[in-house]
Design an enzyme around this catalytic site. Structure first.
Site, short mmCIF file in Angstrom:
data_model
loop_
_atom_site.label_atom_id
_atom_site.label_comp_id
_atom_site.label_asym_id
_atom_site.label_seq_id
_atom_site.Cartn_x
_atom_site.Cartn_y
_atom_site.Cartn_z
N ASP A 110 -43.82 -31.37 51.51
CA ASP A 110 -42.39 -31.48 51.84
C ASP A 110 -41.63 -30.27 51.26
O ASP A 110 -40.85 -29.62 51.95
CB ASP A 110 -41.78 -32.76 51.24
CG ASP A 110 -42.33 -34.04 51.83
OD1 ASP A 110 -41.61 -34.73 52.57
OD2 ASP A 110 -43.51 -34.36 51.55
N GLU A 115 -33.58 -32.02 53.83
CA GLU A 115 -33.75 -33.27 53.06
C GLU A 115 -34.03 -33.02 51.59
O GLU A 115 -33.55 -33.75 50.73
CB GLU A 115 -34.88 -34.13 53.65
CG GLU A 115 -35.12 -35.35 52.76
CD GLU A 115 -35.90 -36.48 53.39
OE1 GLU A 115 -36.41 -36.32 54.51
OE2 GLU A 115 -36.00 -37.52 52.73
N ASP A 170 -35.73 -31.51 58.43
CA ASP A 170 -36.53 -32.41 57.60
C ASP A 170 -37.92 -31.78 57.57
O ASP A 170 -38.60 -31.72 58.59
CB ASP A 170 -36.56 -33.81 58.23
CG ASP A 170 -37.08 -34.85 57.24
OD1 ASP A 170 -37.70 -34.44 56.24
OD2 ASP A 170 -36.89 -36.06 57.47
N ILE A 200 -40.75 -32.66 56.28
CA ILE A 200 -41.71 -33.65 56.79
C ILE A 200 -40.93 -34.93 57.01
O ILE A 200 -40.51 -35.58 56.05
CB ILE A 200 -42.85 -33.96 55.81
CG1 ILE A 200 -43.68 -32.71 55.52
CG2 ILE A 200 -43.76 -35.06 56.40
CD1 ILE A 200 -44.95 -33.00 54.72
N ASP A 201 -40.71 -35.27 58.27
CA ASP A 201 -40.14 -36.59 58.53
C ASP A 201 -41.33 -37.52 58.71
O ASP A 201 -42.28 -37.20 59.42
CB ASP A 201 -39.26 -36.57 59.78
CG ASP A 201 -38.62 -37.94 60.00
OD1 ASP A 201 -38.13 -38.52 59.00
OD2 ASP A 201 -38.63 -38.42 61.13
N THR A 216 -42.91 -38.92 55.79
CA THR A 216 -43.82 -38.56 54.68
C THR A 216 -44.87 -39.65 54.47
O THR A 216 -46.02 -39.36 54.16
CB THR A 216 -43.01 -38.32 53.39
OG1 THR A 216 -42.02 -37.34 53.68
CG2 THR A 216 -43.88 -37.80 52.26
N LYS A 240 -41.20 -40.45 67.62
CA LYS A 240 -40.81 -41.51 68.54
C LYS A 240 -39.91 -40.95 69.66
O LYS A 240 -40.02 -41.36 70.80
CB LYS A 240 -40.06 -42.63 67.79
CG LYS A 240 -40.97 -43.43 66.86
CD LYS A 240 -40.26 -44.64 66.30
CE LYS A 240 -39.45 -44.37 65.06
NZ LYS A 240 -40.20 -43.88 63.89
N ARG A 247 -32.71 -48.51 66.14
CA ARG A 247 -32.66 -48.58 64.68
C ARG A 247 -31.50 -49.51 64.34
O ARG A 247 -30.34 -49.11 64.41
CB ARG A 247 -32.43 -47.18 64.12
CG ARG A 247 -33.50 -46.79 63.12
CD ARG A 247 -33.39 -45.33 62.78
NE ARG A 247 -33.93 -45.09 61.46
CZ ARG A 247 -35.21 -44.93 61.21
NH1 ARG A 247 -36.10 -45.01 62.16
NH2 ARG A 247 -35.61 -44.68 59.98
N ASP A 282 -32.79 -36.90 60.22
CA ASP A 282 -33.74 -37.89 60.74
C ASP A 282 -33.55 -38.13 62.24
O ASP A 282 -34.29 -38.93 62.83
CB ASP A 282 -33.59 -39.23 60.01
CG ASP A 282 -34.27 -39.22 58.65
OD1 ASP A 282 -35.21 -38.43 58.46
OD2 ASP A 282 -33.85 -40.00 57.76
#
Ligand code: AMP
Ligand code: MG
Length: 322
Positions: A45, A68, A121, A123-124, A126, A237, A251, A266
């Site tokens: 990250d 992030e 981000d 690493i979205d 993680t 996604k 969400r 995100d």
């Protein structure tokens, strides 16, 4: 504006960041340390954020970057070994990197929202990265509150040719594309516009607390879905919806997280990829996501991404069930 310089830079740095993530995954299996909010963070990250920010700082020094991660955590004496690994990993990608520069690059991501800014981000997902599942390196450019470019590096995303690893890229007005991670021709992608709910897929997080599954299941029943939801970590996604492999993603904040607001990094890159592929993204009241306010989507409640065709029907079902 055709955003050619931004596109070329984004592709280069996202690929470089993905390579670092893959290297870390092979060498230490993505071992994690805990952040103040108890979420995990890894060498990858921090390393990926350093690479992305270094590229942006160099090419577009006037653009703030909202990322992030933050290097403050690395000042803890017990994390000296982690810092050392981050520096070594970044040096493999950028040989001129020094410990001070790496910290400065990570913290370059502490910018503030401005008329033009980048959000990322490194690493979205993680948790997906640690499990060896889906994760994404995410980067987006926002101007006057409108997302202009979004890119997702998705090393574990399955391809039609049986391989793994794609980049999703969208530029406002130019459509959305999928590019094999190792290079090759970009392919235009489109949502599947079908509205036959019995043949559609909802897609959801692997983590059960990131959206209210009780509401989601009632919505599925109300709409007449017959398949169970696909599950994937991270912003991939949105990529799955953009290429027609899934049809909607919600969400819905759980009651205990009712006041929690989503982070801009995100969603931003995924939102433009779905929109440029013909889909639609709003919050659960049908309002557009507002990327002009700060690091959080503070004026929105939840998120709904769909193929466009079914948007109002899904929105209506959520409003009845939530
Ligand atoms: P996903 O892979 O879609 O489950 O999303 C991962 C993202 O969820 C992380 O980057 C976090 O920022 C975010 N997240 C963490 N906790 C929550 C929560 N309680 N509700 C919604 N999102 C969350
Ligand atoms: Mg994230």
């Amino acid at each position: 504006m055709n955003y050619q310089p931004e596109k070329e830079l984004s592709l280069r740095i996202v690929k470089q960041a993905v390579k670092l993530c893959q290297r870390v995954q092979q060498t230490n299996g993505g071992k994690a340390v805990e952040k103040a909010d108890t979420s995990p963070v890894t060498v990858a990250d921090f390393g990926a954020q350093a690479i992305l920010c270094q590229g942006l700082m160099d090419a577009f020094p006037d653009d703030p970057v909202i990322g992030e991660e933050d290097a403050t955590l690395l000042q803890k004496p017990e994390l000296e070994g982690v810092s050392q690994q981050i520096i070594e990993q970044v040096q493999q990608s950028i040989p001129t990197a020094t410990p001070d520069k790496v910290i400065d690059w990570i913290n370059w991501g502490n910018g503030k929202v401005a008329p033009r800014y980048w959000t990322l981000d490194p690493i979205d997902g993680t948790k997906g990265f640690i499990r060896g599942n889906q994760y994404a390196v995410a980067l987006a450019l926002v101007e006057e509150g409108e997302i202009k470019l979004g890119i997702l590096g998705c090393p574990a995303f399955p391809r039609e040719d049986g391989g793994k690893g794609v980049i999703f890229l969208a530029i406002r007005g130019q459509g959305a594309t999928e590019i094999p991670l190792e290079g090759g021709n970009p392919r235009k992608i489109k949502v599947d516009p079908s509205s036959k709910f019995e043949q559609l897929y909802r897609i959801e997080s692997v983590e059960s607390v990131h959206s209210d599954r009780r509401v989601q299941t009632s919505v599925d029943r109300r709409l007449g879905l017959t398949y169970s939801a696909k599950q994937m970590d991270s912003l991939v996604k949105y990529g799955a919806i953009a290429k027609g492999e899934a049809h909607f993603y919600t969400r819905v904040p759980l009651p205990q997280f009712k006041n929690k607001k989503e982070n801009i990094w995100d969603h931003a890159a995924g939102v433009i990829i779905v929109e440029e592929a013909g889909g639609k993204v709003t919050d659960l009241e049908g309002k557009p996501l507002d990327f002009s306010l700060g690091a959080k989507l503070s004026n929105n409640h939840g998120v709904l991404a769909t193929n466009g065709t079914i948007h109002s029907q899904v929105l209506d079902a959520i409003q009845k069930e939530a």
